[in-house]
Design a protein around this motif. Structure first.
Motif, PDB file in Angstrom:
ATOM      1  N   ASP A 140       0.840  -1.178   0.000  1.00  0.00           N
ATOM      2  CA  ASP A 140       0.000   0.000   0.000  1.00  0.00           C
ATOM      3  C   ASP A 140       0.883   1.238   0.000  1.00  0.00           C
ATOM      4  O   ASP A 140       1.465   1.594   1.015  1.00  0.00           O
ATOM      5  CB  ASP A 140      -0.888  -0.022   1.239  1.00  0.00           C
ATOM      6  CG  ASP A 140      -1.951   1.054   1.165  1.00  0.00           C
ATOM      7  OD1 ASP A 140      -1.807   1.948   0.313  1.00  0.00           O
ATOM      8  OD2 ASP A 140      -2.897   0.997   1.952  1.00  0.00           O
ATOM      9  N   PRO A 141       1.002   1.883  -1.146  1.00  0.00           N
ATOM     10  CA  PRO A 141       1.896   3.032  -1.239  1.00  0.00           C
ATOM     11  C   PRO A 141       1.419   4.191  -0.363  1.00  0.00           C
ATOM     12  O   PRO A 141       2.217   5.020   0.052  1.00  0.00           O
ATOM     13  CB  PRO A 141       1.851   3.408  -2.714  1.00  0.00           C
ATOM     14  CG  PRO A 141       0.607   2.829  -3.245  1.00  0.00           C
ATOM     15  CD  PRO A 141       0.331   1.617  -2.431  1.00  0.00           C
ATOM     16  N   VAL A 142       0.118   4.221  -0.091  1.00  0.00           N
ATOM     17  CA  VAL A 142      -0.402   5.327   0.717  1.00  0.00           C
ATOM     18  C   VAL A 142       0.228   5.307   2.104  1.00  0.00           C
ATOM     19  O   VAL A 142       0.614   6.323   2.659  1.00  0.00           O
ATOM     20  CB  VAL A 142      -1.936   5.241   0.820  1.00  0.00           C
ATOM     21  CG1 VAL A 142      -2.460   6.346   1.715  1.00  0.00           C
ATOM     22  CG2 VAL A 142      -2.559   5.350  -0.556  1.00  0.00           C
ATOM     23  N   ARG A 143       0.363   4.115   2.658  1.00  0.00           N
ATOM     24  CA  ARG A 143       0.972   4.001   3.987  1.00  0.00           C
ATOM     25  C   ARG A 143       2.425   4.462   3.960  1.00  0.00           C
ATOM     26  O   ARG A 143       2.904   5.081   4.900  1.00  0.00           O
ATOM     27  CB  ARG A 143       0.912   2.560   4.493  1.00  0.00           C
ATOM     28  CG  ARG A 143      -0.461   2.213   4.983  1.00  0.00           C
ATOM     29  CD  ARG A 143      -0.627   0.711   5.131  1.00  0.00           C
ATOM     30  NE  ARG A 143      -2.020   0.415   5.424  1.00  0.00           N
ATOM     31  CZ  ARG A 143      -2.507   0.362   6.658  1.00  0.00           C
ATOM     32  NH1 ARG A 143      -1.723   0.575   7.687  1.00  0.00           N
ATOM     33  NH2 ARG A 143      -3.779   0.109   6.859  1.00  0.00           N
ATOM     34  N   VAL A 144       3.097   4.136   2.879  1.00  0.00           N
ATOM     35  CA  VAL A 144       4.485   4.571   2.747  1.00  0.00           C
ATOM     36  C   VAL A 144       4.534   6.092   2.706  1.00  0.00           C
ATOM     37  O   VAL A 144       5.339   6.735   3.374  1.00  0.00           O
ATOM     38  CB  VAL A 144       5.118   3.999   1.455  1.00  0.00           C
ATOM     39  CG1 VAL A 144       6.559   4.440   1.325  1.00  0.00           C
ATOM     40  CG2 VAL A 144       5.014   2.486   1.454  1.00  0.00           C
ATOM     41  N   LEU A 145       3.625   6.656   1.928  1.00  0.00           N
ATOM     42  CA  LEU A 145       3.595   8.098   1.741  1.00  0.00           C
ATOM     43  C   LEU A 145       3.255   8.820   3.046  1.00  0.00           C
ATOM     44  O   LEU A 145       3.803   9.883   3.350  1.00  0.00           O
ATOM     45  CB  LEU A 145       2.553   8.446   0.666  1.00  0.00           C
ATOM     46  CG  LEU A 145       2.649   9.835   0.048  1.00  0.00           C
ATOM     47  CD1 LEU A 145       3.896   9.925  -0.800  1.00  0.00           C
ATOM     48  CD2 LEU A 145       1.425  10.110  -0.799  1.00  0.00           C
ATOM     49  N   ALA A 146       2.345   8.225   3.830  1.00  0.00           N
ATOM     50  CA  ALA A 146       1.883   8.870   5.054  1.00  0.00           C
ATOM     51  C   ALA A 146       2.976   8.905   6.114  1.00  0.00           C
ATOM     52  O   ALA A 146       2.887   9.650   7.087  1.00  0.00           O
ATOM     53  CB  ALA A 146       0.651   8.153   5.588  1.00  0.00           C
ATOM     54  N   ARG A 162       6.563   7.214  -5.179  1.00  0.00           N
ATOM     55  CA  ARG A 162       7.933   6.976  -4.753  1.00  0.00           C
ATOM     56  C   ARG A 162       8.657   8.304  -4.523  1.00  0.00           C
ATOM     57  O   ARG A 162       9.397   8.453  -3.581  1.00  0.00           O
ATOM     58  CB  ARG A 162       8.639   6.162  -5.849  1.00  0.00           C
ATOM     59  CG  ARG A 162      10.096   5.888  -5.633  1.00  0.00           C
ATOM     60  CD  ARG A 162      10.277   4.626  -4.820  1.00  0.00           C
ATOM     61  NE  ARG A 162      11.686   4.299  -4.690  1.00  0.00           N
ATOM     62  CZ  ARG A 162      12.496   4.911  -3.844  1.00  0.00           C
ATOM     63  NH1 ARG A 162      12.031   5.877  -3.098  1.00  0.00           N
ATOM     64  NH2 ARG A 162      13.761   4.543  -3.766  1.00  0.00           N
ATOM     65  N   TYR A 163       8.427   9.258  -5.423  1.00  0.00           N
ATOM     66  CA  TYR A 163       9.131  10.524  -5.323  1.00  0.00           C
ATOM     67  C   TYR A 163       8.236  11.627  -4.788  1.00  0.00           C
ATOM     68  O   TYR A 163       8.048  12.669  -5.394  1.00  0.00           O
ATOM     69  CB  TYR A 163       9.754  10.888  -6.678  1.00  0.00           C
ATOM     70  CG  TYR A 163      10.888   9.967  -7.009  1.00  0.00           C
ATOM     71  CD1 TYR A 163      12.154  10.162  -6.468  1.00  0.00           C
ATOM     72  CD2 TYR A 163      10.683   8.857  -7.819  1.00  0.00           C
ATOM     73  CE1 TYR A 163      13.187   9.288  -6.727  1.00  0.00           C
ATOM     74  CE2 TYR A 163      11.719   7.973  -8.083  1.00  0.00           C
ATOM     75  CZ  TYR A 163      12.963   8.194  -7.541  1.00  0.00           C
ATOM     76  OH  TYR A 163      13.972   7.322  -7.793  1.00  0.00           O
ATOM     77  N   GLN A 164       7.634  11.357  -3.640  1.00  0.00           N
ATOM     78  CA  GLN A 164       6.890  12.353  -2.871  1.00  0.00           C
ATOM     79  C   GLN A 164       6.011  13.271  -3.703  1.00  0.00           C
ATOM     80  O   GLN A 164       6.128  14.493  -3.667  1.00  0.00           O
ATOM     81  CB  GLN A 164       7.873  13.201  -2.035  1.00  0.00           C
ATOM     82  CG  GLN A 164       8.707  12.395  -1.065  1.00  0.00           C
ATOM     83  CD  GLN A 164       7.841  11.734   0.008  1.00  0.00           C
ATOM     84  OE1 GLN A 164       6.901  12.329   0.511  1.00  0.00           O
ATOM     85  NE2 GLN A 164       8.148  10.497   0.365  1.00  0.00           N
TER      86      GLN A 164
END
Lengths: 329, 320
Positions: free
Chosen positions: A38-44, A87-89
């Protein structure tokens, strides 16, 4: 077959292209959305709280129906918006890909030119030495190069030329500015290993086709005539043989490009070159949905266009292709 | 010839009827014979891995890392003290499993099946199958393989977990089977196309031949015509395509494992061995750990290329 058959044929091939791209994009989109992680969790970030995650999800439209998401994404693509990188904010995907595309494009183009510039003479040379050990030797050697995967070739080249002989840097990418605006990485020594690793495997395909073509043309009457006139052998080969033998070789262009692009993934991963090959691996591992989609669409489009060009070239060169296509269409 | 035996030439390079003196002419090509020997040795070693490997691929000896060659470890040990020779042998087993399953599923089941169907049925089925093949052929397969193996893995894993719980059979996931299924499944999606094209064109040529018409006139069903009469007659070129599929699958497994989305550690693969020991520092300190598996991969794939080339020379009708 008259020339009239050519345009309907090209049109039919053209109509296929969007359909293929549509199917590919749908499959890639589905794989990305239904995949794990889940990329959202990474982003958060580390101290995520559920509300922030929900917020991001809503902002990105990830809480909606799959087809709505797909439709919105593709509408964006058609307007030139490839989406946003996780990946790149939050950088637009195009901003992430653009410099990388330029890097990969540069050395792939040079490799493509080299494949033809070296493959054609090799093929001619082999054909002219038919019957001696030189012909099978060269062709066999090139075939072996074609079979050795990039991920084996690159470490060997690194070990020999960079670590033992110390002639070349072990990897990396060093762009130099040219005319104040052109960033070229192909001017530094770093480029030698990538070019070798990409060019050597590509030679066999070109050389073998050229060899077969030259052998066929050498048997033609007009070649015998040219020789009978007492023309120098060099003139016979360059003027009479090559001119007629090389036409079909142009069709290998698309095929060669495909091979180079696939090789770039391994090359860039091993050598730390910031191109789209290394980004592809990064994006898949980081579940950078929009980045993956953009790459699949871009490479898919490149492949489809390359195939289209090849098909059309074939049709121009060999009228039987058009006939065959009509017979089973 | 029974139907069972008739299907065999597709898998094993039996003497094709259409090419008299096949073995005699094959044996004259020294490079091709050497290639076949290399392939047979590597595949044989892989098949016999449980009996010939001195150690398990998991066996670690942390007190004896990066050891040089010795009587206990003929090729030394790696950074976890694992026996390099054993890892190589188990990696060959991975190659055998993945490429053989790709051949069975993608090449024989899908490729030969769809090729026979397209060639014999013709019309809409033929169009659908061959256009689908064109699409797959036109795609960036490495990108899609990356994407498929990365995203479908958890589902395959979950499926096997449920299956283990439901059936009570343990150790399936432990054995690495889900990885293998994932890899050869994904490869099979792409590998059937070449085979289907070969089979289809042969069936098209044979469909209206007298012996097929005779069989049909005698009341043979479509199935019987396909399996009894057409299948045995498409054999020689199928061998060339099958060799190609084996080689491609072997190479693709190494490539995927190299990128970290194929076989997962601790299960061994040549690709895992290469990536674990790549990089300038590792390479300088322990070149053998990188170059021994790299050499095996290179040798195997070059052998496949030479063998395929020679078979193509011998079996394709134009060149004879």
């Amino acid at each position: 077959m008259t020339r009239a058959g050519l345009w309907p044929y090209i049109l039919r091939r053209l109509l296929w292209a969007p359909l293929v791209l549509f199917l590919v994009s749908l499959i890639a989109f589905a794989l990305g959305r239904f995949g794990p992680g889940d990329p959202v969790r990474v982003l958060a970030g580390q101290h995520r709280d559920p509300e922030v995650i929900e917020e991001i999800r809503r902002e990105r439209g990830l809480d909606e129906n799959f087809f709505v998401q797909y439709g919105r994404y593709m509408a964006g693509v058609l307007h030139g918006d490839l989406g946003t990188s996780f990946r790149y904010q939050g950088l637009p995907v195009w901003e992430v890909i653009k410099p990388r595309l330029w890097v990969t494009f540069q050395y792939n183009l040079v490799a493509l030119v080299l494949v033809f510039a070296l493959g054609i003479p090799a093929g001619v040379w082999a054909a002219l030495h038919q019957g001696s050990w030189r012909d099978p030797f060269v062709i066999g050697l090139l075939l072996a190069f074609a079979a050795i995967p990039v991920l084996v070739m690159v470490p060997v080249l690194q070990f020999v030329f960079a670590l033992k002989l110390r002639w070349l840097p072990v990897g990396g990418w060093e762009p130099r500015e040219l005319f104040g605006f052109l960033e070229l990485g192909i001017l530094s020594k770093n480029i030698v290993i990538p070019l070798l690793a990409l060019t050597l495997p590509g030679l066999a395909g070109v050389a073998r086709l050229v060899r077969a073509q030259v052998l066929e043309v050498l048997g033609e009457d007009y070649v015998r005539t040219a020789r009978a006139k007492g023309l120098d052998e060099f003139v016979v080969v360059t003027r009479h043989v090559l001119r007629n033998a090389l036409l079909p070789v142009a069709t290998l262009m698309g095929f060669a490009l495909v091979g180079l692009l696939s090789g770039s993934i391994f090359l860039e991963t091993l050598l730390g070159i910031p191109g789209i090959g290394s980004y592809a691996v990064e994006a898949v591992n980081a579940r950078d949905y929009d980045g993956i989609m953009a790459l699949v669409l871009l490479t898919g489009a490149a492949f489809v266009v390359a195939n289209l060009v090849v098909d059309v070239l074939y049709a121009f060169i060999d009228p039987r292709v058009r006939l065959g296509a009509e017979a089973h269409a | 010839m029974t139907t069972a035996a008739a299907a065999a030439p597709a898998a094993a390079p039996a003497v094709p009827r259409e090419a008299p003196g096949f073995w005699r002419r094959f044996l004259r090509k020294r490079l091709a014979v050497a290639s076949l020997v290399v392939i047979v040795v590597i595949y044989g070693t892989g098949l016999l891995a449980p009996w010939v490997a001195p150690y398990s691929f998991r066996h670690q000896d942390l007190g004896n890392t990066f050891a040089g060659p010795s009587r206990e470890h003929p090729l030394g040990t790696d950074r976890l003290g694992r026996d390099v020779l054993s890892r190589l042998i188990w990696s060959a087993q991975t190659t055998v499993i993945v490429s053989a399953c790709s051949l069975l599923l993608g090449g024989l089941a899908l490729g030969v099946g769809l090729g026979l169907l397209a060639g014999y049925a013709g019309g809409r089925a033929d169009n659908l199958i061959m256009r689908l093949g064109d699409v797959l052929f036109a795609l960036p397969d490495i990108m899609l393989l990356l994407l498929i193996t990365a995203t479908v893995r958890p589902r395959v894993d979950a499926f096997f977990r449920d299956f283990e719980r439901w059936s009570g059979i343990g150790g399936i996931r432990e054995s690495g089977a889900p990885d293998y299924v994932l890899i050869f499944g994904a490869l099979s999606l792409f590998s059937w196309v070449g085979m289907a094209r070969v089979v289809r064109s042969q069936v098209l040529a044979l469909r209206e031949s007298e012996f097929v018409l005779a069989a049909r006139a005698l009341g043979a069903s479509t199935w019987q015509v396909l399996v009894r009469h057409l299948l045995p007659n498409v054999s020689p070129l199928v061998i060339v395509a099958a060799t190609g599929i084996l080689g491609t699958a072997a190479g693709a497994e190494v490539a995927l494992s190299f990128l970290g989305i194929g076989v997962q550690p601790p299960h061994p693969s040549f690709g895992v061995m290469i990536i674990e020991n790549a990089g300038p520092r590792n390479m300088l300190a322990h070149p053998n750990l990188l170059f021994v598996p790299a050499a095996v991969v290179g040798l195997l794939l070059v052998a496949f290329a030479f063998l395929g080339d020679a078979l193509n020379d011998l079996l394709s009708p134009r060149r004879r």
